[in-house]
Motif scaffolding. Structure first.
Motif, short mmCIF file in Angstrom:
data_model
loop_
_atom_site.label_atom_id
_atom_site.label_comp_id
_atom_site.label_asym_id
_atom_site.label_seq_id
_atom_site.Cartn_x
_atom_site.Cartn_y
_atom_site.Cartn_z
N HIS A 141 113.53 -84.68 -51.46
CA HIS A 141 113.70 -83.43 -50.73
C HIS A 141 112.41 -82.61 -50.68
CE1 HIS A 141 114.55 -82.03 -54.86
NE2 HIS A 141 114.20 -80.83 -54.44
N ARG A 146 109.32 -82.00 -46.80
CA ARG A 146 108.75 -80.74 -46.32
C ARG A 146 107.22 -80.84 -46.30
NH1 ARG A 146 110.41 -76.51 -51.01
NH2 ARG A 146 112.46 -77.49 -50.71
N HIS A 202 103.55 -80.87 -47.42
CA HIS A 202 103.00 -80.98 -48.75
C HIS A 202 101.62 -81.63 -48.66
CE1 HIS A 202 104.93 -84.91 -48.01
NE2 HIS A 202 103.93 -85.39 -48.75
N ALA A 242 104.08 -78.73 -52.66
CA ALA A 242 105.05 -78.73 -51.56
C ALA A 242 105.38 -77.29 -51.17
CB ALA A 242 106.32 -79.47 -51.97
N LYS A 243 105.36 -77.02 -49.88
CA LYS A 243 105.58 -75.66 -49.38
C LYS A 243 107.01 -75.19 -49.67
CE LYS A 243 105.93 -74.71 -44.95
NZ LYS A 243 105.58 -74.50 -43.50
N THR A 300 110.51 -73.14 -48.95
CA THR A 300 111.34 -72.79 -47.80
C THR A 300 111.44 -71.26 -47.74
OG1 THR A 300 113.39 -72.76 -49.07
CG2 THR A 300 112.69 -74.88 -48.14
N ASP A 325 101.43 -71.11 -43.17
CA ASP A 325 102.69 -70.59 -42.64
C ASP A 325 102.69 -69.07 -42.70
OD1 ASP A 325 105.32 -69.95 -41.94
OD2 ASP A 325 106.10 -71.78 -42.85
#
Length: 392
Positions: free
Chosen positions: A275, A279, A281, A291-292, A294, A337
């Motif tokens: 998981h 995303r 990363h 890893a970014k 959410t 982001d």
């Protein structure tokens, strides 16, 4: 210790299983002019083979007994603590060493059957890995013990003892490689002002040391530039126990920035859960992958940071660099982001304590105007709190 007195070492070992190795190490310590005081940390089992909870209780009893003996030895002027142990003995000895002053000389010779980062996260303990098991002398162990004896004899010559880190208070700062572009200019500027700085690696382990130093009164102010561990604790669970990471030193001026809060730091890419791989990363190195977060995760960790800041009783400020929170959160970066940054900013405003000063700047964390804002805010806080201000 006077220059003419004989240095002494407290030597901890499980004599029921490590008598031969203890004797060899003791002989070589003495050859360097060091007096040795032995403390036996063997389990008091009466010859019975213990397991499970019964063994754990016996280990606690052994460590408590050893602690009393160590306290007496330190009161008598011992210059260092040295232990030799495998799995059980090493764990007992670590409990003793972890309770001692942060910078007091402490050494453990061990087969290293554990992750050392967790064991020494908040204390300065020198680990000497034996590689070979401590199960009878051989050429490898003899060399390890001889080198250790020479090293510990040298440590005995130090005059400054542990527990004095609060004598010269400093600015406590948190950092990572991905926020180094902001940390380096900040350190240079603060030192040019005559400020002493102490930096902690916010990697899930350094935060434990940061919290312990904070509780000891080592900081006159804090710049938590990289509270990244909030993601490791509350998103990945990859951390050592440090419930007070964001609640220590709340009585001194505190500046917080969201450095590294946009991602969770994980291990090797091929070991990451699916998981996280799904995303955005990137591989920070061969051993670490980022890893970014959410939007939901960002909102969650921001609320936690704001709740901690609400408890702060001295001057406090939040500086938000809207142009990017880390090295890869930039134009063209792997986890860029702007919307995620917006979630942080809006959540922070919605849950901020009324006394929290919030400054948002349309620039990246590494931009000179961010450094200037930190310095200006810090300077004003020191002026407003002269009772904690300390230079040099």
């Amino acid at each position: 210790m006077s220059p003419t007195s004989t240095p002494s070492v407290l030597l901890l070992a499980t004599l029921d299983t490590k008598a031969e190795e203890h004797a060899y190490l003791k002989t070589h310590l003495r050859s360097h002019g060091v007096r040795v005081i032995t403390i036996d940390v063997s389990l008091d089992t009466g010859g019975a083979l213990l397991g499970g909870e019964e063994k754990c209780l016996a280990m606690v009893a052994a460590s408590e007994k050893a602690l009393q003996a160590v306290d007496e030895g330190l009161e008598a002027g011992a210059n260092a603590i040295l232990g030799i142990g495998g799995g059980t003995g090493g764990e007992i000895i670590l409990q003793v060493l972890q309770s001692q002053p942060i910078t007091f000389p402490k050494v453990l010779v061990t087969t290293l059957p554990f992750d050392p980062r967790i064991a020494i996260a908040d204390n300065s303990i020198v680990l000497v890995p034996t590689l070979a098991d401590i199960a009878g002398l051989n050429a490898t162990l003899r060399e390890v013990f001889e080198n250790t004896a020479a090293m510990v004899a040298g440590l005995c010559q130090t005059r400054r003892k542990g527990g004095t880190c609060v004598d010269a208070q400093s600015v406590g700062i948190t950092a990572l490689g991905v926020t180094d572009g902001a940390v380096r200019p900040l350190l240079t500027a603060l030192r040019d002002q005559g400020q002493e700085t102490t930096v902690f690696h916010a990697n899930g382990y350094g935060g434990a040391a940061f919290a312990r130093f904070a509780k000891r009164g080592a900081f006159h102010s804090v710049i938590d530039l990289t509270p990244h561990e909030v993601t490791r604790i509350h998103v990945a669970g990859a951390h050592v126990p440090m419930t007070d990471r964001f609640n220590a030193a709340l009585d001194v001026p505190r500046i917080v920035l969201p450095g590294g809060v946009n991602f969770v730091g994980l291990g090797q890419k091929n070991l990451m859960p699916e998981h996280f791989l799904a995303r955005p990363h990137y591989e920070h190195s061969n051993l670490f992958t980022h890893a970014k977060l959410t939007f939901d995760e960002m909102e969650h960790v921001t609320k936690i940071l704001m709740a901690a800041l609400a408890q702060a009783t001295s001057s406090k400020a939040l500086i938000v660099p809207l142009g990017g929170f880390s090295s890869q959160d930039c134009v063209g970066g792997a986890i860029e982001d702007a919307n995620l940054r917006g979630v942080f900013f809006e959540t922070a405003k919605a849950h901020a304590d009324p006394n929290l000063q919030i400054t948002a700047i349309d620039a990246h964390l590494f931009a000179p105007e961010i450094t200037e804002t930190i310095l200006r805010t810090h300077g004003q806080m020191m002026a407003d709190n002269p009772e904690v201000a300390h230079v040099g």
